[in-house]
Design a protein around this motif. Structure first.
Motif, PDB file in Angstrom:
ATOM      1  N   GLU A   3       0.800  -1.240  -0.071  1.00 45.06           N
ATOM      2  CA  GLU A   3      -0.024  -0.040  -0.018  1.00 45.06           C
ATOM      3  C   GLU A   3       0.847   1.284   0.085  1.00 45.06           C
ATOM      4  OE1 GLU A   3      -3.381   0.602   0.213  1.00 45.06           O
ATOM      5  OE2 GLU A   3      -3.269  -1.652  -0.712  1.00 45.06           O
ATOM      6  N   ASN A  40       1.447   3.885  -3.074  1.00 47.66           N
ATOM      7  CA  ASN A  40       1.004   5.309  -2.843  1.00 47.66           C
ATOM      8  C   ASN A  40       2.071   6.290  -2.968  1.00 47.66           C
ATOM      9  OD1 ASN A  40      -1.628   4.671  -2.519  1.00 47.66           O
ATOM     10  ND2 ASN A  40      -1.794   4.553  -0.322  1.00 47.66           N
ATOM     11  N   TRP A  67       2.114  -5.889  -8.702  1.00 49.74           N
ATOM     12  CA  TRP A  67       1.395  -5.034  -8.276  1.00 49.74           C
ATOM     13  C   TRP A  67       1.227  -3.772  -9.219  1.00 49.74           C
ATOM     14  CZ3 TRP A  67       5.086  -4.016  -3.415  1.00 49.74           C
ATOM     15  CH2 TRP A  67       4.958  -5.126  -2.637  1.00 49.74           C
ATOM     16  N   PRO A  69      -0.826  -3.333 -11.844  1.00 48.45           N
ATOM     17  CA  PRO A  69      -2.520  -3.143 -12.239  1.00 48.45           C
ATOM     18  C   PRO A  69      -2.908  -2.299 -11.066  1.00 48.45           C
ATOM     19  CG  PRO A  69      -1.967  -5.460 -12.811  1.00 48.45           C
ATOM     20  CD  PRO A  69      -0.668  -4.885 -12.150  1.00 48.45           C
ATOM     21  N   ASP A  70      -2.465  -2.452  -9.837  1.00 48.12           N
ATOM     22  CA  ASP A  70      -2.969  -1.780  -8.657  1.00 48.12           C
ATOM     23  C   ASP A  70      -2.358  -0.254  -8.532  1.00 48.12           C
ATOM     24  OD1 ASP A  70      -4.210  -3.704  -7.588  1.00 48.12           O
ATOM     25  OD2 ASP A  70      -2.786  -4.124  -6.029  1.00 48.12           O
ATOM     26  N   ILE A 114      -1.893   1.281 -11.449  1.00 49.19           N
ATOM     27  CA  ILE A 114      -2.407   2.146 -12.637  1.00 49.19           C
ATOM     28  C   ILE A 114      -3.744   2.569 -11.782  1.00 49.19           C
ATOM     29  CG2 ILE A 114      -3.609   1.622 -14.745  1.00 49.19           C
ATOM     30  CD1 ILE A 114      -0.596   1.461 -15.030  1.00 49.19           C
ATOM     31  N   GLU A 115      -4.466   1.712 -11.142  1.00 48.02           N
ATOM     32  CA  GLU A 115      -5.674   2.073 -10.236  1.00 48.02           C
ATOM     33  C   GLU A 115      -5.661   3.512  -9.691  1.00 48.02           C
ATOM     34  OE1 GLU A 115      -8.600   1.037 -11.414  1.00 48.02           O
ATOM     35  OE2 GLU A 115      -7.389  -0.118 -12.862  1.00 48.02           O
ATOM     36  N   ARG A 116      -4.636   3.562  -8.736  1.00 50.57           N
ATOM     37  CA  ARG A 116      -3.954   4.619  -8.109  1.00 50.57           C
ATOM     38  C   ARG A 116      -3.880   5.702  -8.935  1.00 50.57           C
ATOM     39  NH1 ARG A 116      -2.833   0.574  -4.815  1.00 50.57           N
ATOM     40  NH2 ARG A 116      -3.023   0.845  -2.678  1.00 50.57           N
ATOM     41  N   LYS A 168      -4.974   6.381 -12.044  1.00 48.75           N
ATOM     42  CA  LYS A 168      -6.314   6.783 -12.563  1.00 48.75           C
ATOM     43  C   LYS A 168      -7.067   7.764 -11.903  1.00 48.75           C
ATOM     44  CE  LYS A 168      -7.287   3.101 -15.969  1.00 48.75           C
ATOM     45  NZ  LYS A 168      -7.892   1.715 -16.001  1.00 48.75           N
ATOM     46  N   LYS A 169      -6.830   7.586 -10.572  1.00 51.51           N
ATOM     47  CA  LYS A 169      -7.728   8.136  -9.441  1.00 51.51           C
ATOM     48  C   LYS A 169      -7.356   9.753  -9.438  1.00 51.51           C
ATOM     49  CE  LYS A 169      -9.662   4.380  -6.962  1.00 51.51           C
ATOM     50  NZ  LYS A 169      -8.922   3.333  -6.172  1.00 51.51           N
ATOM     51  N   LEU A 221      -1.155   3.168 -19.415  1.00 45.50           N
ATOM     52  CA  LEU A 221      -1.765   4.434 -18.995  1.00 45.50           C
ATOM     53  C   LEU A 221      -1.622   5.721 -19.866  1.00 45.50           C
ATOM     54  CD1 LEU A 221      -4.022   5.476 -17.075  1.00 45.50           C
ATOM     55  CD2 LEU A 221      -2.423   6.051 -15.366  1.00 45.50           C
TER      56      LEU A 221
END
Ligand code: NAD
Length: 517
Positions: free
Chosen positions: A284, A288, A317, A319-320, A322-324, A326-327, A368
């Motif tokens: 995490e 971040n 990790w 893909p995770d 990328i998710e962060r 994107k936000k 991305l």
């Protein structure tokens, strides 16, 4: 316009803050804000809208000479002032900067594009240098050794060197000028600052605060321009030292030309900072921190993490990550909730887009893609969204060049040794970070990595001013780094005094022609 008047203007009004840069940005010579007589001007744009905010003069040769005349003539009196009085000026300056942090941040956001909270951080990190400069009464102490020989003592003074000059980049319009002139003047030097022609507003505001703090006329001067002003600084014989922060092209030119003219030069330049993600890291936190350090300030930080090296299984990790990414919210820096603002210019955006496209052409994958991002209400702004490029190899152009935008390149390696090899073969040595929960891994990394500033579970390891900014290899030219003890070294020269005071009046019968044994 005095600061008193500035304070009476509405806090929210940018016009109110633009006392020295509404219409035309002024020069600051001999304690006065003066209109340039030049016929060459550079427009400063708001990167979120591309509207022109102010015009910066390319100062004439006579104006630049006048700034040096003023710095030269104020040197004698300023350098003879007591160290306590220079310290008191710094106490007042740090107080004024703190009081005006929000106003300076607004100017930065308008001219540079970064978010307001990030701009406040820009001011704070410069302010911390001023706070450290308040310790000059300890920092400028020399060494002593009594009774070096019979009745002979030896001691050193750290004396100022004279007129010094600073040339700054666009990305930290408050912090980097504050790395320079407060340290120089608290040591007793006088100063000529040439801020970035793209965002001079913060420097002008700081000059007014310096005046209010009691910095005498001539001790700090500001000239504007680009290459001609830089060459003037490199060639002007009365300027004894140059501090530069910016790109490799300008830095190597200034280092060579300034050094050839006998000046002391310190030059902080470009970077490619790698973040190493070990499989044992706290997932995490590491993701971040990576996302914050890659995309914060739209990647326009010399200490941004622009390459992620995933070691072993940590590649799962991505893909995770990328998710962060994107936000993150892309918008003008003055809009609430914005995570990243625009990049500095349409040309900078085009350069970033071209480098990402070159990676694609050379075999990497853009997983991305922020190249075509649109920001509603700010359609003319220079926005690039968070971009992640995977499968990057060291020979690719996007890896070899500094991108200086919100782009994270990723590489997968099997071992820490491989990660170290990649980093140590890169030409830059500004910063790096490792994310791990293993002390021995961290220790091996910090000892074997050939980079001047290392973070262990710290993504952007910029040293606080009781240390110095110690980028290395291709990221730095010179001997003494910025701020901290090394900054004091840069702005002083050592005078060593050997004195002989005999108690008895002994008269020598003949000259001693041999070295004493
Ligand atoms: P830049 O080199 O374009 O401009 C910096 C200064 O140099 C400006 O004042 C400009 O007027 C002058 N200049 C520009 N081109 C010149 C030339 N050809 N000859 C002489 N002078 C010239 O840099 P920038 O775009 O404003 O800033 C971004 C760069 O700064 C990036 O490379 C970044 O990594 C670097 N940077 C490094 C550090 C560090 O501490 N290592 C910190 C911040 C920024």
């Amino acid at each position: 316009m005095s600061l008193l008047l500035l304070r009476t203007l509405p806090l929210t009004s940018l016009r109110g803050l633009r006392a020295f840069s509404a219409g035309n940005t002024k020069l600051f010579i001999n304690g006065e804000f003066v209109e340039s007589r030049t016929d060459k001007w550079i427009n400063v744009h708001n990167p979120a809208t591309n509207e022109v905010i102010t015009r910066v003069p390319c100062a004439t040769q006579d104006e630049m000479k006048a700034a040096v005349d003023s710095a030269q003539s104020s040197f004698a009196s300023w350098s003879e002032q007591s160290v306590l009085s220079r310290q008191r000026v710094m106490f007042r300056l740090q107080e004024l900067i703190r009081e005006n942090q929000g106003k300076i941040a607004k100017l930065i956001t308008e001219e540079q594009g970064k978010t307001i909270p990030d701009a406040e951080g820009d001011v704070l990190r410069g302010l911390q240098v001023v706070e450290h400069a308040c310790s000059i009464t300890s920092l400028q102490q020399g060494d002593t050794l009594p009774s070096l020989s019979k009745d002979m003592d030896c001691y050193t003074y750290r004396v100022p060197i004279g007129v010094c000059a600073g040339i700054t980049p666009f990305n930290f319009p408050a912090m980097i000028p504050l790395w320079m002139f407060p340290v120089a003047i608290v040591c007793g030097n006088t100063y000529v600052l040439k801020p970035s022609e793209r965002d001079p507003g913060a420097s002008m505001f700081l000059a007014e605060l310096a005046r209010q703090a009691g910095v005498p006329a001539g001790v700090l001067n500001i000239i504007h321009g680009s290459v001609d002003a830089v060459n003037f600084i490199c060639d002007e014989p009365r300027i004894r030292a140059i501090s530069f922060v910016g790109s490799d092209t300008a830095g190597t030119h200034i280092y060579k030309r300034g050094s050839q003219n006998g000046k002391r030069v310190q030059a902080n330049m470009g970077a490619k900072n790698h973040g190493v993600v070990m499989p044992d890291a706290n997932k995490e936190n590491s993701l971040n921190q990576l996302v914050g350090a890659a995309f914060g300030a739209a990647g326009q930080r010399c200490m941004a993490l622009s390459v992620a090296l995933f070691v072993g299984e940590s590649k799962d990790w991505i893909p995770d990550l990328i998710e962060r990414a994107k936000k993150l919210k892309i918008n003008a820096g003055d809009q609430p909730g914005t995570d990243l603002g625009p990049v500095i210019s349409p040309a900078a955006k085009q350069r970033i887009v071209n480098l990402v496209t070159s990676g694609e052409k050379e075999g990497a994958q853009v997983i991305l893609d922020g190249r075509d991002v649109k920001v509603s209400g700010f359609e003319k702004g220079n926005f690039v969204g968070p971009t992640v490029v995977t499968g990057v190899k060291p020979n690719m152009t996007c890896y070899r060049e500094e991108i200086f935008g919100p782009v994270l390149l990723t590489m997968n390696v099997d071992t820490l040794e491989e990660a170290l090899e990649v980093i140590n073969q890169n030409r830059y040595g500004n910063g790096t970070a490792i994310f791990t929960s293993n002390g021995a891994t961290a220790r091996k990394f910090q000892n074997e990595v050939d980079v001047g500033q290392v973070g262990v579970n710290v993504p952007i390891p910029v040293p606080l001013p009781m240390f110095s900014f110690t980028g290395s290899r291709g990221s730095f030219l010179g001997d003494s780094n910025f701020y901290g003890r090394k900054g004091i070294d840069f702005f002083t020269q050592t005078k060593t005094i050997t004195s002989l005071w005999k108690e008895e009046d002994v008269t020598h019968q003949k000259p001693a022609v041999a070295m004493p044994t």
